[in-house]
Design an enzyme around this catalytic site. Sequence first.
Site, PDB file in Angstrom:
ATOM      1  N   SER A  82       0.835  -1.197   0.000  1.00 30.08           N
ATOM      2  CA  SER A  82       0.000   0.000   0.000  1.00 30.08           C
ATOM      3  C   SER A  82       0.878   1.260   0.000  1.00 30.08           C
ATOM      4  CB  SER A  82      -0.963  -0.046   1.186  1.00 30.08           C
ATOM      5  OG  SER A  82      -2.028   0.859   1.022  1.00 30.08           O
ATOM      6  N   ASP A 174      -1.951  14.379  12.235  1.00 30.23           N
ATOM      7  CA  ASP A 174      -2.192  15.709  11.652  1.00 30.23           C
ATOM      8  C   ASP A 174      -1.633  15.789  10.238  1.00 30.23           C
ATOM      9  OD1 ASP A 174      -3.471  16.563  13.935  1.00 30.23           O
ATOM     10  OD2 ASP A 174      -1.705  17.536  14.790  1.00 30.23           O
ATOM     11  N   HIS A 236      -7.290  -6.127   0.615  1.00 26.19           N
ATOM     12  CA  HIS A 236      -6.143  -5.222   0.526  1.00 26.19           C
ATOM     13  C   HIS A 236      -4.968  -5.690   1.385  1.00 26.19           C
ATOM     14  CE1 HIS A 236      -3.983  -1.592  -0.277  1.00 26.19           C
ATOM     15  NE2 HIS A 236      -4.094  -1.125   0.951  1.00 26.19           N
TER      16      HIS A 236
END
Length: 255
Positions: A82, A174, A236
């Site tokens: 990924s 963040d 996945h």
Amino acid sequence: MSLHRTELGETGSRVVFCHGLFGQGRNWTQAAKALSAEHRVLLLDMPNHGRSPWTETFDYLELADLVAAELGDEPVALVGHSMGGKIAMCLALRHPELVERLAVVDVAPVAYPSGREFVGYIDTMQGLDLAALGSRGEAEDALREAVPNPVVRSFLLQNLRRGDDGWHWQVNLDLLGDSMPGLTGWPAEALGEVTYDGPVLWVGGADSDYIADEHAEEMDRRFPRNRRVLVKGAGHWVHSEQPEVFLEVLRRFLA
């Protein structure tokens, strides 16, 4: 910047693993232990994850260069899933002399249209009141409604750590939340027309849509010596959902 690393095995060729979003190097421990009798295996925490340092921006080329700096001069077999697969592909394209062969797990060298699922996870994790948290069990209960899948919930909670100053997330939520277009994207323009001519293996999940027929042209253009394997009964997270099949496929490629 030095990335957190775990090394297994003392003989044989080198194999380096790059994990995906919200992961850590130790996610590859099962495969690494199985390979360590025949290979020297390196598990890295990607930047902004696990015990590795955080970066100020999210850029696949920068991340690839940071991982490349950990490899030394001996070419390696590089495995990435990924997000880690995109980092590994960029590394092979930018530093081909460091990559003897490349295995990419369920991701293509393309931009994906949306990261809504990941944004939802990040919002949920950021919404957890860490100051009021008494235990990891309380954290799991708090995430249960938003993340009903227990496997995914456990995967996310591996990032929760308790220090002297209380609970904190190891992953840079963040930055990842603000950088979702870059995270789901692919730096095609910045890479130019460069290709990687070493052997490449794509391992996809038959139940996943991350590798589709329309991606084949770009896969072949960037990585002309590739072959593809679809693993039945896997989505996945191929290496977690079908670990024995994944390991056998990877072993044959490494041999």
